[in-house]
Design a protein around this motif. Structure first.
Motif, short mmCIF file in Angstrom:
data_model
loop_
_atom_site.label_atom_id
_atom_site.label_comp_id
_atom_site.label_asym_id
_atom_site.label_seq_id
_atom_site.Cartn_x
_atom_site.Cartn_y
_atom_site.Cartn_z
N UNK A 89 34.52 5.63 10.22
CA UNK A 89 33.57 4.57 10.51
C UNK A 89 32.81 4.93 11.78
N UNK A 90 31.49 5.05 11.68
CA UNK A 90 30.68 5.31 12.86
C UNK A 90 30.39 3.99 13.57
N UNK A 91 30.06 4.01 14.87
CA UNK A 91 29.75 2.76 15.57
C UNK A 91 28.63 1.97 14.91
N UNK A 92 27.58 2.65 14.46
CA UNK A 92 26.46 1.93 13.84
C UNK A 92 26.86 1.30 12.52
N UNK A 93 27.63 2.04 11.69
CA UNK A 93 28.09 1.48 10.42
C UNK A 93 29.06 0.33 10.65
N UNK A 94 29.94 0.48 11.66
CA UNK A 94 30.87 -0.60 11.97
C UNK A 94 30.14 -1.85 12.43
N UNK A 95 29.09 -1.67 13.25
CA UNK A 95 28.33 -2.82 13.74
C UNK A 95 27.60 -3.52 12.60
N UNK A 96 27.06 -2.76 11.67
CA UNK A 96 26.38 -3.36 10.52
C UNK A 96 27.36 -4.16 9.66
N UNK A 97 28.54 -3.61 9.43
CA UNK A 97 29.54 -4.32 8.63
C UNK A 97 30.02 -5.58 9.35
N UNK A 98 30.16 -5.50 10.66
CA UNK A 98 30.59 -6.68 11.42
C UNK A 98 29.56 -7.79 11.35
N UNK A 99 28.27 -7.44 11.48
CA UNK A 99 27.23 -8.46 11.37
C UNK A 99 27.28 -9.16 10.02
N UNK A 100 27.51 -8.38 8.96
CA UNK A 100 27.59 -8.96 7.62
C UNK A 100 28.77 -9.92 7.51
N UNK A 101 29.89 -9.54 8.10
CA UNK A 101 31.07 -10.40 8.05
C UNK A 101 30.85 -11.68 8.84
N UNK A 102 30.24 -11.56 10.02
CA UNK A 102 29.99 -12.74 10.83
C UNK A 102 28.98 -13.67 10.18
N UNK A 103 28.07 -13.11 9.35
CA UNK A 103 27.10 -13.92 8.61
C UNK A 103 27.69 -14.53 7.35
N UNK A 104 28.94 -14.17 7.03
CA UNK A 104 29.61 -14.75 5.87
C UNK A 104 29.52 -13.93 4.61
N UNK A 105 28.92 -12.76 4.66
CA UNK A 105 28.76 -11.94 3.46
C UNK A 105 30.07 -11.22 3.14
N UNK A 106 30.65 -11.52 1.98
CA UNK A 106 31.89 -10.88 1.52
C UNK A 106 32.99 -10.95 2.56
N UNK A 107 33.04 -12.05 3.29
CA UNK A 107 34.01 -12.16 4.39
C UNK A 107 35.44 -12.05 3.88
N UNK A 108 35.74 -12.73 2.78
CA UNK A 108 37.11 -12.73 2.28
C UNK A 108 37.51 -11.36 1.76
N UNK A 109 36.57 -10.66 1.11
CA UNK A 109 36.90 -9.39 0.47
C UNK A 109 37.01 -8.24 1.46
N UNK A 110 36.28 -8.31 2.57
CA UNK A 110 36.21 -7.16 3.47
C UNK A 110 36.66 -7.44 4.90
N UNK A 111 37.21 -8.63 5.14
CA UNK A 111 37.60 -8.93 6.51
C UNK A 111 38.71 -8.00 7.01
N UNK A 112 39.49 -7.41 6.06
CA UNK A 112 40.56 -6.49 6.48
C UNK A 112 40.01 -5.20 7.06
N UNK A 113 38.71 -4.96 6.89
CA UNK A 113 38.12 -3.72 7.39
C UNK A 113 37.66 -3.85 8.84
N UNK A 114 37.78 -5.03 9.42
CA UNK A 114 37.43 -5.23 10.83
C UNK A 114 38.53 -6.05 11.50
#
Length: 441
Positions: free
Chosen positions: A67-92
């Motif tokens: 996981x690169x910092x930029x990719x991690x930041x993009x995934x975190x923003x998606x999780x904080x916005x509620x996108x696929x939070x339940x399915x991917x929250x284990x990745x952060x």
């Protein structure tokens, strides 16, 4: 110049049991306990405390990280916005901090086996960091999260830290969850230096605190005064002024820490500061000034504080020290052996309470393993009580001021500070040999 002593030493080899004690005539097994001296020994650890961060090792470098910092930041923003939070929250995973304290948990240890005879004492509780999914940190903008690294296989998790000191309405930890915000120094003393996982968690917490405190102090550009904004997932900052755009990097404050050796008389110079707990002595230390080398800093600080002239200076090791004042969120302790050219001590009372030469045998007696174990156990129990909801009462200093049955006349910092390893390596292994290519600059 104000000195900075790494007051309680660090690092651990979880795969290696402590080496056998070097016994004196007063602590032979056949003697009754009342006549035994405190157990003195050399503790060999794999890496200094706060070093060997598992998120920053070979598996966590940018060239090989999943996981690169930029990719991690993009995934975190998606999780904080509620996108696929339940399915991917284990990745952060997020580690909250409040006023410089990380969220930690401390489950009760397993009960000792009743089959052993005599029954063995219960092990002290082992603390761990209390990682949360992003959904448990509501209302916090994504740009204030700090990327710590990633760990895992193909679906590697990204690890983050965030300061929630000013977050209102959200609840983090508590007695019901067995977690609480705990001072990092207390966690340092409570960590079992033989436990690889514990030392890894301590290194992660130290790295996170250093970055978060740097963010809190580096809010504006030093060149033009405009607001500095986080970039690269919080690992850097940049000036918001379009005509400036200065890049700002995390601050590191280098400090030399040295054991001064009288080679002819087989002695070492130890000092006390007024803030030390009773009976504790440590190495000299001080900040590096602009325009001087590390070796020059060793000689200057030794001369200014004790009036002793130093010749040869030999590097030993270095240790990150993220438990200093908030204005200096990450000091780098650079350790040296320094050989004295003069022996008369003239203490600068503005810097030190005292400084004295100590024989090798006296220094060995000061390395009392039982006191370090008691300090670790009492601090681990304290962390456990805090996580259960007990009030913070006893200070870290008093936790370290532990007593054995016959306390040694003095003791030196424990195995989580570089000072311990400088002192211990000289006391048990002798003065290092100067290489033939040594340059006495």
């Amino acid at each position: 110049m104000d000195t900075c002593i790494a007051s309680f030493p660090a690092t651990s080899n979880p795969t290696q049991q402590p080496p056998p004690a070097r016994q004196s005539a007063t602590n032979q097994p056949g003697l009754p306990p009342a006549h035994r001296a405190p157990l003195a020994m050399s503790i060999h650890l794999r890496a200094h405390a706060f070093a060997a961060n598992p998120l920053r090792g070979l598996a966590g470098t940018r060239s090989s990280a999943a996981v690169s910092p930029s990719a991690a930041a993009e995934a975190l923003r998606a999780l904080l916005d509620g996108a696929d939070a339940a399915a991917h929250s284990h990745l952060s995973r997020v580690l909250p901090f409040r006023r410089g304290r990380p969220l930690a948990r401390s489950p009760d240890p397993p009960a000792p086996s009743s089959s052993s005879s005599p029954p063995s004492p219960a092990p002290p509780p082992a603390w761990r960091l209390a990682w949360l999914p992003p959904s448990r940190v509501p209302g916090v903008p994504s740009d204030v999260f700090v990327f710590l690294g990633s760990h895992g296989g193909e679906e590697a998790a990204a690890y983050w830290a965030v300061d929630v000191s000013e977050v209102e309405g959200a609840r983090f930890g508590g007695a019901g969850e067995g977690s609480a915000f705990v001072d990092l120094r207390t966690l340092m003393v409570a960590a079992d230096w033989r436990d690889k996982d514990a030392m890894g968690e301590l290194a992660i917490a130290g790295h996170a605190r250093a970055l978060l405190e740097w963010h809190n102090t580096a809010k504006f550009c030093g060149a033009c005064g405009a607001k500095a904004v986080p970039t690269e997932a919080g690992t850097r900052k940049q000036c918001s002024n379009e005509s400036c755009k200065k890049r700002i990097y995390p601050r590191v404050d280098p400090v030399v820490i040295m054991l001064v050796i009288d080679k002819e008389n087989d002695r070492a110079l130890l000092s006390r500061q007024s803030r030390f707990v009773p009976r504790m002595w440590s190495c000299l230390a001080g900040f590096i000034e602009p325009g001087e080398s590390l070796e020059e800093a060793v000689r200057r600080e030794t001369w200014e504080e004790t009036g002793i002239e130093v010749g040869q200076v030999i590097y030993h090791s270095s240790q990150p020290w993220p438990v200093g004042p908030n204005t200096m969120p990450c000091q780098l302790m650079v350790g040296f052996f320094a050989y004295a050219k003069s022996l008369d001590i003239h203490v600068d009372k503005k810097e030190l309470e005292d400084a004295q030469w100590h024989s090798r045998e006296d220094v060995k007696k000061a390395l009392t393993f039982a006191e370090y174990e008691k300090a670790q156990r009492s601090s681990a129990l304290k962390v456990n009580q805090i996580c259960k909801g007990a009030e913070r009462g006893q200070s870290t200093s008093s936790d370290l001021s532990v007593e054995s049955e016959e306390p040694a006349p003095m003791f030196v910092p424990g195995p989580y500070a570089i000072a311990h390893h400088l002192i211990s390596s000289w006391a048990f292994e002798g003065a290092p040999k100067v290489p033939s290519s040594f340059s006495n600059l």
